[in-house]
Design an enzyme around this catalytic site. Structure first.
Site, mmCIF file in Angstrom:
data_model
loop_
_atom_site.group_PDB
_atom_site.id
_atom_site.type_symbol
_atom_site.label_atom_id
_atom_site.label_comp_id
_atom_site.label_asym_id
_atom_site.label_seq_id
_atom_site.Cartn_x
_atom_site.Cartn_y
_atom_site.Cartn_z
ATOM 1 N N GLU A 107 -32.237 40.019 69.557
ATOM 2 C CA GLU A 107 -30.934 40.979 69.649
ATOM 3 C C GLU A 107 -31.133 41.879 68.457
ATOM 4 O O GLU A 107 -31.785 41.837 67.564
ATOM 5 C CB GLU A 107 -29.749 39.712 69.546
ATOM 6 C CG GLU A 107 -28.358 40.530 69.492
ATOM 7 C CD GLU A 107 -28.118 41.030 70.847
ATOM 8 O OE1 GLU A 107 -28.759 41.769 71.273
ATOM 9 O OE2 GLU A 107 -26.858 40.905 71.278
ATOM 10 N N ASP A 108 -30.531 43.041 69.117
ATOM 11 C CA ASP A 108 -30.250 44.188 68.355
ATOM 12 C C ASP A 108 -29.452 43.981 66.933
ATOM 13 O O ASP A 108 -29.733 44.197 65.938
ATOM 14 C CB ASP A 108 -29.952 45.212 69.044
ATOM 15 C CG ASP A 108 -28.549 45.275 69.877
ATOM 16 O OD1 ASP A 108 -28.044 44.191 69.716
ATOM 17 O OD2 ASP A 108 -28.535 46.343 70.626
ATOM 18 N N ASP A 111 -22.924 41.340 65.562
ATOM 19 C CA ASP A 111 -21.623 42.187 65.021
ATOM 20 C C ASP A 111 -20.414 41.046 64.969
ATOM 21 O O ASP A 111 -20.286 40.133 64.373
ATOM 22 C CB ASP A 111 -21.405 43.327 66.078
ATOM 23 C CG ASP A 111 -20.279 43.990 65.579
ATOM 24 O OD1 ASP A 111 -19.826 44.258 64.397
ATOM 25 O OD2 ASP A 111 -19.798 44.663 66.502
ATOM 26 N N ARG A 173 -30.960 55.755 71.407
ATOM 27 C CA ARG A 173 -31.568 54.644 71.567
ATOM 28 C C ARG A 173 -33.288 55.145 70.854
ATOM 29 O O ARG A 173 -33.953 54.202 70.552
ATOM 30 C CB ARG A 173 -31.891 53.979 72.838
ATOM 31 C CG ARG A 173 -30.341 53.442 73.220
ATOM 32 C CD ARG A 173 -30.555 52.402 74.553
ATOM 33 N NE ARG A 173 -29.426 52.306 75.095
ATOM 34 C CZ ARG A 173 -28.908 51.149 75.212
ATOM 35 N NH1 ARG A 173 -28.831 50.557 74.316
ATOM 36 N NH2 ARG A 173 -27.748 51.002 75.979
HETATM 37 P P1 IMP Z 1 -21.042 41.526 69.422
HETATM 38 O O1 IMP Z 1 -20.796 40.785 70.702
HETATM 39 O O2 IMP Z 1 -19.589 42.143 68.965
HETATM 40 O O3 IMP Z 1 -21.628 40.852 68.465
HETATM 41 O O4 IMP Z 1 -21.752 42.852 69.788
HETATM 42 C C1 IMP Z 1 -23.012 42.723 70.151
HETATM 43 C C2 IMP Z 1 -23.438 43.988 70.934
HETATM 44 O O5 IMP Z 1 -22.635 45.129 70.548
HETATM 45 C C3 IMP Z 1 -24.891 44.453 70.436
HETATM 46 O O6 IMP Z 1 -25.771 43.632 71.371
HETATM 47 C C4 IMP Z 1 -24.757 46.056 70.756
HETATM 48 O O7 IMP Z 1 -25.232 46.284 71.819
HETATM 49 C C5 IMP Z 1 -23.126 46.311 70.454
HETATM 50 N N1 IMP Z 1 -22.954 46.923 69.106
HETATM 51 C C6 IMP Z 1 -22.255 46.279 68.067
HETATM 52 N N2 IMP Z 1 -22.219 46.984 66.839
HETATM 53 C C7 IMP Z 1 -23.112 48.041 67.372
HETATM 54 C C8 IMP Z 1 -23.199 49.325 66.418
HETATM 55 O O8 IMP Z 1 -22.729 49.415 65.319
HETATM 56 N N3 IMP Z 1 -23.961 50.304 67.077
HETATM 57 C C9 IMP Z 1 -24.373 50.131 68.303
HETATM 58 N N4 IMP Z 1 -24.163 49.186 69.192
HETATM 59 C C10 IMP Z 1 -23.444 48.022 68.604
HETATM 60 MG MG MG Z 2 -24.557 49.038 73.634
#
Ligand code: IMP
Ligand code: MG
Length: 185
Positions: A107-108, A111, A173
């Site tokens: 995963e990138d 968050d 990206r």
């Molecule tokens: P989560 O579900 O809140 O953990 O978010 C995960 C997804 O939100 C990641 O796979 C990203 O695609 C996007 N995301 C969360 N934070 C960022 C950020 O700081 N920059 C860009 N994309 C983000």
């Molecule tokens: Mg995104």
């Protein structure tokens, strides 16, 4: 700063580098070594989460000298916004079954954790031999779901970041580094 990174910043003055490309590449190599040691005789199936993990996955797999395979899922949670909606949806499923396989989700960014917890729940039902997560970035400040993360590249502050696969409205990206986008929440 690296000359190549500096050249990008000339064209993107709205960015401030958080993790430069050398630091990024060195850490990806370390993660690859660690994964190689841990999996050894049981090469994992790398599951990339589109689209954000693409660049990381491409570099990471070339730092794992084992006969790995890779597959992708696509999950939507954001649209063009920088804040999660809390709504997570599977857009593209894996091509192949994972029953009995060693699965490493790539995963990138971890968050809030909503995306990963949804995906892990989905994959766990298919009874893989093992299921772990490798995330390039983690933003501990915004955590909503606590998950066990086997491999994490960097913990970062609560800022919106782009580059190395991460986007803002599908842009940035292709940056070879991680940068903070000025003026975003
Ligand atoms: P989560 O579900 O809140 O953990 O978010 C995960 C997804 O939100 C990641 O796979 C990203 O695609 C996007 N995301 C969360 N934070 C960022 C950020 O700081 N920059 C860009 N994309 C983000
Ligand atoms: Mg995104």
């Amino acid at each position: 700063m690296l000359a190549t990174d500096a050249a990008w910043l000339k064209r993107f003055p709205e960015l401030e580098i958080l993790i430069d490309s050398d630091t990024l590449q060195a850490r990806v190599r370390e993660l690859g070594e660690q994964i190689t040691r841990d999996y050894g005789a049981h090469p994992p199936l790398l599951v990339g989460v589109l689209k954000g993990s693409l660049v990381f996955l491409a570099d990471l797999m070339r730092a794992i000298p084992l006969p790995v395979s890779y597959d992708f899922v696509a999950i939507s949670s954001y649209g063009a916004e920088t804040q999660t909606t809390g709504q997570v949806r599977l857009i593209k499923d894996l091509d192949s079954p994972i029953h009995g396989r060693h699965v490493l989700v790539v995963e990138d960014i971890y968050d809030t954790g909503l995306t990963l917890s949804y995906l892990l729940g989905l994959l766990r039902q298919r009874e893989p031999a093992s299921l772990r997560v490798c995330t390039l970035l983690a933003k501990p400040a915004r955590r909503q779901v606590a998950l066990e993360i086997a491999y994490c590249g960097f913990e970062i502050p609560d800022k919106f970041v782009v580059g190395y696969g991460l986007d803002y409205a599908e842009r940035y990206r292709n940056l070879p580094f991680i940068a903070v986008l000025q003026g975003q929440p």
